[in-house]
Design a protein around this motif. Structure first.
Motif, short mmCIF file in Angstrom:
data_model
loop_
_atom_site.label_atom_id
_atom_site.label_comp_id
_atom_site.label_asym_id
_atom_site.label_seq_id
_atom_site.Cartn_x
_atom_site.Cartn_y
_atom_site.Cartn_z
N ALA A 88 -16.70 -43.00 7.91
CA ALA A 88 -16.44 -42.48 6.56
C ALA A 88 -15.22 -43.18 5.99
N GLY A 89 -15.37 -44.46 5.74
CA GLY A 89 -14.27 -45.23 5.18
C GLY A 89 -14.08 -44.96 3.70
N ASN A 90 -12.98 -45.47 3.17
CA ASN A 90 -12.60 -45.15 1.79
C ASN A 90 -13.12 -46.16 0.76
N GLY A 91 -14.02 -47.06 1.18
CA GLY A 91 -14.53 -48.04 0.23
C GLY A 91 -15.23 -47.44 -0.97
N PRO A 181 -1.49 -37.54 4.87
CA PRO A 181 -2.03 -38.34 5.98
C PRO A 181 -2.10 -39.82 5.63
N VAL A 182 -0.94 -40.43 5.43
CA VAL A 182 -0.89 -41.80 4.94
C VAL A 182 -1.11 -42.81 6.07
N ALA A 183 -0.36 -42.70 7.14
CA ALA A 183 -0.43 -43.67 8.23
C ALA A 183 -1.18 -43.06 9.41
N GLY A 184 -1.27 -43.83 10.47
CA GLY A 184 -1.95 -43.33 11.67
C GLY A 184 -3.28 -44.01 11.88
N PRO A 185 -3.95 -43.69 12.99
CA PRO A 185 -5.20 -44.38 13.35
C PRO A 185 -6.36 -44.13 12.38
N ASN A 186 -6.31 -43.06 11.60
CA ASN A 186 -7.39 -42.75 10.65
C ASN A 186 -6.96 -43.00 9.21
N SER A 187 -6.10 -43.98 9.01
CA SER A 187 -5.51 -44.17 7.68
C SER A 187 -6.54 -44.64 6.64
N GLY A 188 -7.67 -45.20 7.07
CA GLY A 188 -8.68 -45.62 6.11
C GLY A 188 -9.76 -44.59 5.87
N GLU A 195 -7.25 -37.12 -0.72
CA GLU A 195 -6.11 -36.19 -0.75
C GLU A 195 -4.86 -36.88 -1.26
N ILE A 196 -4.60 -38.09 -0.77
CA ILE A 196 -3.40 -38.83 -1.19
C ILE A 196 -3.46 -39.14 -2.69
N ALA A 197 -4.60 -39.64 -3.15
CA ALA A 197 -4.72 -40.02 -4.57
C ALA A 197 -4.56 -38.81 -5.48
N LEU A 198 -5.23 -37.71 -5.13
CA LEU A 198 -5.11 -36.52 -5.97
C LEU A 198 -3.69 -35.97 -5.95
N LEU A 211 3.75 -45.71 -6.66
CA LEU A 211 3.05 -46.85 -6.11
C LEU A 211 3.92 -47.67 -5.18
N VAL A 212 5.19 -47.80 -5.50
CA VAL A 212 6.10 -48.51 -4.59
C VAL A 212 6.21 -47.75 -3.27
N TRP A 213 6.27 -46.43 -3.35
CA TRP A 213 6.32 -45.64 -2.12
C TRP A 213 5.06 -45.86 -1.29
N LEU A 214 3.88 -45.82 -1.92
CA LEU A 214 2.63 -46.01 -1.19
C LEU A 214 2.53 -47.41 -0.60
N ALA A 215 3.00 -48.40 -1.34
CA ALA A 215 2.92 -49.78 -0.86
C ALA A 215 3.76 -49.99 0.39
N ASN A 216 4.76 -49.17 0.59
CA ASN A 216 5.66 -49.31 1.72
C ASN A 216 5.46 -48.24 2.79
N ALA A 217 4.51 -47.36 2.58
CA ALA A 217 4.37 -46.20 3.47
C ALA A 217 3.56 -46.48 4.72
N GLY A 218 2.87 -47.63 4.78
CA GLY A 218 2.03 -47.92 5.92
C GLY A 218 0.63 -47.38 5.72
N GLY A 219 -0.22 -47.59 6.72
CA GLY A 219 -1.61 -47.18 6.60
C GLY A 219 -2.38 -48.13 5.71
N ASP A 220 -3.41 -47.63 5.06
CA ASP A 220 -4.26 -48.45 4.20
C ASP A 220 -3.62 -48.53 2.83
N THR A 221 -2.54 -49.29 2.75
CA THR A 221 -1.69 -49.27 1.56
C THR A 221 -2.41 -49.69 0.29
N ASP A 222 -3.26 -50.75 0.39
CA ASP A 222 -3.84 -51.26 -0.85
C ASP A 222 -4.82 -50.27 -1.47
N THR A 223 -5.67 -49.65 -0.65
CA THR A 223 -6.64 -48.71 -1.22
C THR A 223 -5.97 -47.41 -1.64
N ASN A 224 -5.04 -46.90 -0.85
CA ASN A 224 -4.32 -45.69 -1.27
C ASN A 224 -3.64 -45.91 -2.62
#
Length: 273
Positions: A88-91, A181-188, A195-198, A211-224
């Protein structure tokens, strides 16, 4: 659009790095092709699939493993895969926003359009209803409704969406940013991305800071950042996007024209850069 293509400064990623003539990777490239299909006089899921497959074969930068697998299945069989095998990826949510724009004046098509375009590559209820959740929020914001959560929950609840997704939406008003739930093994994972976007569209008042925070937060940064940025951009208007980001983004005027055409505010000929 993906606004986290940047370069690392001492304080982290904070700006877009000017790129080649077509710097778009999968999130934005697939979104643009969906937008172009939605502008046809009659929308065809088969033709949309071909657009995505052609991009994958000619470029394919950044494409997720599952999206590639699904598009190869579509190319070989002419139909979507029967399931994602539990993935269940975020694509599905990374590219869904054009449907919200295109259905602004025909809201009865919002849910079905979001669901079926997502299912084309992500036939999992978390992915399809995740796209619905994001687009219902976008639809509310387009109409000036900042408190979009009741409509999102109603759309999910009335249609039997997965409980896990509904619970994630319900956490949005209560969660703190460092609990997301930004980073971690299930970040995508799609439910996490929704949840993050909302959360950012509902709780973060400053688009650039978010957006700067998300870009630096780790995990699937580009899609988040892409999904959260889309919702915050709808909420605040393009005037909230730093001018230096727009200036650095190749194709910005084309993207603006596509968006305006989708909501019926620009004529056909304004598609070119």
């Amino acid at each position: 659009m993906t606004l986290c293509l940047g370069f690392v400064l001492r304080g982290g990623v904070s700006d877009i790095q000017p790129g080649a003539a077509d710097p778009w990777d999968d999130d934005l490239a697939l979104t643009v092709r969906l937008a172009e299909e939605l502008l046809e006089s009659e929308v065809s899921l088969e033709r949309l699939a071909r657009r995505w497959i052609e991009w994958m074969d000619s470029d394919g930068r950044g494409i997720g493993n599952w999206t590639r697998t699904a598009l190869r299945h579509l190319a070989a069989h002419g139909s979507p895969p029967a399931s994602t095998g539990g993935q269940a990826g975020n694509g599905s949510v990374s590219r869904c926003i054009p449907v919200a724009l295109a259905t602004l004046n025909s809201p009865r098509n919002l849910i079905s359009g979001s669901y079926h375009t997502a299912a084309l590559t992500h036939p999992d209820e978390r992915c399809t209803w995740g796209a619905v959740a994001v687009n219902v929020a976008a639809h509310c914001l387009l109409r000036g409704i900042g408190d979009f959560l009741p409509e999102v929950l109603d759309a999910l609840g009335q249609n039997g969406a997965p409980v896990e997704l509904i619970e994630a939406v319900r956490r949005v008003p209560l969660a703190k940013r460092d609990q997301l739930p930004v980073a971690g093994p299930n970040s995508g994972y799609v439910v996490h991305c929704v949840e993050i976007a909302l959360w950012f569209a509902y709780r973060e008042p400053d688009l650039e800071r978010g957006l700067v925070w998300l870009a630096n937060a780790g995990g699937d940064t580009d899609t988040n950042a892409a999904v959260a940025g889309a919702l915050m951009g709808i909420r605040d208007g393009d005037g909230a996007i730093p001018a230096r980001w727009i200036a650095a983004l190749s194709g910005a005027s084309r993207l603006r024209s596509l968006a305006l055409r989708l909501v019926g505010l620009a004529p056909e000929q304004q598609t070119a850069e």
